[in-house]
Design a protein around this motif. Structure first.
Motif, PDB file in Angstrom:
ATOM      1  N   GLU A   1       0.829  -1.213   0.016  1.00 25.73           N
ATOM      2  CA  GLU A   1       0.012  -0.035  -0.082  1.00 25.73           C
ATOM      3  C   GLU A   1       0.878   1.385  -0.134  1.00 25.73           C
ATOM      4  O   GLU A   1       0.507   2.274  -0.437  1.00 25.73           O
ATOM      5  CB  GLU A   1      -0.849  -0.027   1.146  1.00 25.73           C
ATOM      6  CG  GLU A   1      -1.997  -1.056   1.221  1.00 25.73           C
ATOM      7  CD  GLU A   1      -2.661  -1.087   2.787  1.00 25.73           C
ATOM      8  OE1 GLU A   1      -2.321  -0.452   3.467  1.00 25.73           O
ATOM      9  OE2 GLU A   1      -3.896  -1.674   2.374  1.00 25.73           O
ATOM     10  N   ASN A   2       2.082   1.330   0.587  1.00 24.50           N
ATOM     11  CA  ASN A   2       2.895   2.398   0.824  1.00 24.50           C
ATOM     12  C   ASN A   2       4.345   1.808   0.461  1.00 24.50           C
ATOM     13  O   ASN A   2       4.727   0.587   0.547  1.00 24.50           O
ATOM     14  CB  ASN A   2       2.706   3.053   2.196  1.00 24.50           C
ATOM     15  CG  ASN A   2       1.537   3.574   2.523  1.00 24.50           C
ATOM     16  OD1 ASN A   2       1.003   4.463   1.847  1.00 24.50           O
ATOM     17  ND2 ASN A   2       0.606   2.776   3.343  1.00 24.50           N
ATOM     18  N   PRO A   3       5.081   2.935   0.313  1.00 24.22           N
ATOM     19  CA  PRO A   3       6.386   2.377  -0.270  1.00 24.22           C
ATOM     20  C   PRO A   3       7.476   2.124   1.052  1.00 24.22           C
ATOM     21  O   PRO A   3       8.591   2.970   1.422  1.00 24.22           O
ATOM     22  CB  PRO A   3       7.207   3.642  -0.873  1.00 24.22           C
ATOM     23  CG  PRO A   3       6.442   4.862  -0.436  1.00 24.22           C
ATOM     24  CD  PRO A   3       4.969   4.297   0.060  1.00 24.22           C
TER      25      PRO A   3
ATOM     26  N   LEU B   1      -2.050  -2.504 -10.113  1.00 23.19           N
ATOM     27  CA  LEU B   1      -2.505  -3.702 -10.067  1.00 23.19           C
ATOM     28  C   LEU B   1      -4.016  -3.742 -10.269  1.00 23.19           C
ATOM     29  O   LEU B   1      -4.471  -3.454  -9.362  1.00 23.19           O
ATOM     30  CB  LEU B   1      -2.102  -4.122  -8.658  1.00 23.19           C
ATOM     31  CG  LEU B   1      -2.162  -5.824  -8.455  1.00 23.19           C
ATOM     32  CD1 LEU B   1      -1.042  -6.425  -9.338  1.00 23.19           C
ATOM     33  CD2 LEU B   1      -1.845  -6.116  -7.198  1.00 23.19           C
ATOM     34  N   GLY B   2      -4.522  -4.272 -11.596  1.00 23.00           N
ATOM     35  CA  GLY B   2      -5.739  -3.925 -11.673  1.00 23.00           C
ATOM     36  C   GLY B   2      -6.218  -2.317 -11.915  1.00 23.00           C
ATOM     37  O   GLY B   2      -5.495  -1.639 -12.455  1.00 23.00           O
ATOM     38  N   GLU B   3      -7.264  -1.852 -11.216  1.00 21.57           N
ATOM     39  CA  GLU B   3      -7.539  -0.484 -10.980  1.00 21.57           C
ATOM     40  C   GLU B   3      -7.000   0.020  -9.956  1.00 21.57           C
ATOM     41  O   GLU B   3      -7.631   1.336  -9.640  1.00 21.57           O
ATOM     42  CB  GLU B   3      -8.852  -0.258 -11.028  1.00 21.57           C
ATOM     43  CG  GLU B   3      -9.477  -0.676 -12.698  1.00 21.57           C
ATOM     44  CD  GLU B   3     -10.884  -0.457 -12.811  1.00 21.57           C
ATOM     45  OE1 GLU B   3     -11.642   0.189 -11.858  1.00 21.57           O
ATOM     46  OE2 GLU B   3     -11.301  -0.196 -14.081  1.00 21.57           O
ATOM     47  N   ARG B   4      -6.012  -0.367  -9.011  1.00 22.09           N
ATOM     48  CA  ARG B   4      -5.273   0.079  -7.911  1.00 22.09           C
ATOM     49  C   ARG B   4      -3.910   0.394  -8.225  1.00 22.09           C
ATOM     50  O   ARG B   4      -3.309  -0.539  -9.026  1.00 22.09           O
ATOM     51  CB  ARG B   4      -5.729  -0.771  -6.901  1.00 22.09           C
ATOM     52  CG  ARG B   4      -7.247  -0.968  -6.225  1.00 22.09           C
ATOM     53  CD  ARG B   4      -7.505  -1.874  -5.151  1.00 22.09           C
ATOM     54  NE  ARG B   4      -6.822  -1.238  -3.972  1.00 22.09           N
ATOM     55  CZ  ARG B   4      -6.870  -1.773  -2.617  1.00 22.09           C
ATOM     56  NH1 ARG B   4      -7.059  -2.712  -2.447  1.00 22.09           N
ATOM     57  NH2 ARG B   4      -6.470  -0.713  -1.648  1.00 22.09           N
ATOM     58  N   SER B   5      -3.339   1.378  -7.447  1.00 26.98           N
ATOM     59  CA  SER B   5      -1.914   1.303  -7.351  1.00 26.98           C
ATOM     60  C   SER B   5      -1.241   0.979  -6.063  1.00 26.98           C
ATOM     61  O   SER B   5      -1.821   1.144  -5.098  1.00 26.98           O
ATOM     62  CB  SER B   5      -1.180   2.781  -7.758  1.00 26.98           C
ATOM     63  OG  SER B   5      -1.847   3.703  -6.918  1.00 26.98           O
TER      64      SER B   5
ATOM     65  N   SER C   1     -10.898   5.765 -11.199  1.00 25.40           N
ATOM     66  CA  SER C   1     -10.195   4.761 -10.478  1.00 25.40           C
ATOM     67  C   SER C   1      -9.121   5.070  -9.680  1.00 25.40           C
ATOM     68  O   SER C   1      -8.733   6.396  -9.513  1.00 25.40           O
ATOM     69  CB  SER C   1     -10.018   3.763 -11.655  1.00 25.40           C
ATOM     70  OG  SER C   1      -9.041   4.074 -12.205  1.00 25.40           O
ATOM     71  N   ASP C   2      -8.506   4.094  -8.998  1.00 27.35           N
ATOM     72  CA  ASP C   2      -7.309   4.551  -7.980  1.00 27.35           C
ATOM     73  C   ASP C   2      -5.939   4.118  -8.942  1.00 27.35           C
ATOM     74  O   ASP C   2      -4.917   4.257  -8.719  1.00 27.35           O
ATOM     75  CB  ASP C   2      -7.123   3.758  -7.106  1.00 27.35           C
ATOM     76  CG  ASP C   2      -8.237   4.150  -5.998  1.00 27.35           C
ATOM     77  OD1 ASP C   2      -8.663   5.450  -5.833  1.00 27.35           O
ATOM     78  OD2 ASP C   2      -8.863   3.162  -5.267  1.00 27.35           O
TER      79      ASP C   2
END
Length: 214
Positions: free
Chosen positions: A48-50, A83-87, A184-185
């Motif tokens: 979710e975060n780096p 990843l799909g519609e999420r980053s 989307s994201d």
């Protein structure tokens, strides 16, 4: 009158990219990468975060290729991908540039997909031909009249002057900039300004672009 001004309009669209090179670091992203250093059945986690302690959104298989990295963390150790519609974020330690991903070719001469909303539209390239699409209509061929890169600027500062289906003029400029489709994201590393001139006049459209394999 509008059809007599493509060169001037192209120049006006390019002006934001023609700032002195000293004011901005040469962009190298987005770029395609392949997973390396991971052996199946292990996978490369997308977080979710780096940071290594962040929650896991999903994973890339050990043999994943053509992964579009659209941004880097401040440290440069993590890359933002979709990843799909999420980053999410993956460790750059396990990614290497994909073969031929040196960014030298104009974006319009390689696989590319630009999308815009309100109204919805898309401009796509398979690396050999361009097409223009609107919802509910068949894709129309786009015939380039001119493709160019702003002098002295790095990759992904590219311009296109073209005809849509041999009649409507399209002037587009793609630049490196974080972009959101508003729906989307998905994270994009390229934005586009497109001026379309047809029988109804001219309209300026904006959108986001991806070089990820479709």
């Amino acid at each position: 009158m509008l059809r007599t001004l493509p060169a001037l309009l192209l120049l006006l669209l390019l002006l934001p990219a023609l700032v002195p090179a000293a004011r901005a670091q040469a962009p190298t992203l987005p770029a395609l990468h392949d997973v390396t250093g991971v052996t199946a059945p292990d996978v490369l986690n997308v977080r979710e975060n780096p940071r290594a302690s962040a929650g896991v959104l999903g994973a890339l298989p050990a043999d994943a290729t053509g992964i579009e990295v659209v941004a880097l963390s401040d440290s440069g150790d993590w890359g933002r991908i979709n990843l799909g519609e999420r980053s999410g974020w993956v460790s750059m330690r396990y990614l290497v540039p994909a073969p031929g991903a040196d960014g030298q070719a104009l974006v319009f001469d390689r696989p590319l997909r630009c999308v815009g909303t309100e109204p919805f539209w898309s401009l796509a390239s398979d690396g050999t031909a361009l097409s223009w699409s609107r919802p509910g209509a068949e894709p129309l061929p786009v015939e380039p009249q001119l493709t160019a890169r702003a002098a002295g600027r790095p990759a992904y500062r590219d311009a296109l002057d073209a005809l849509i289906d041999g009649q409507d003029r399209l002037t587009a400029v793609v630049r490196s900039a974080a972009c959101s489709d508003g729906m989307s994201d998905t994270a994009y590393g390229l934005s586009v300004d497109a001026l379309v001139q047809d029988a109804d006049g001219g309209r300026l459209l904006t959108g986001c672009c991806t070089i990820a394999p479709q």
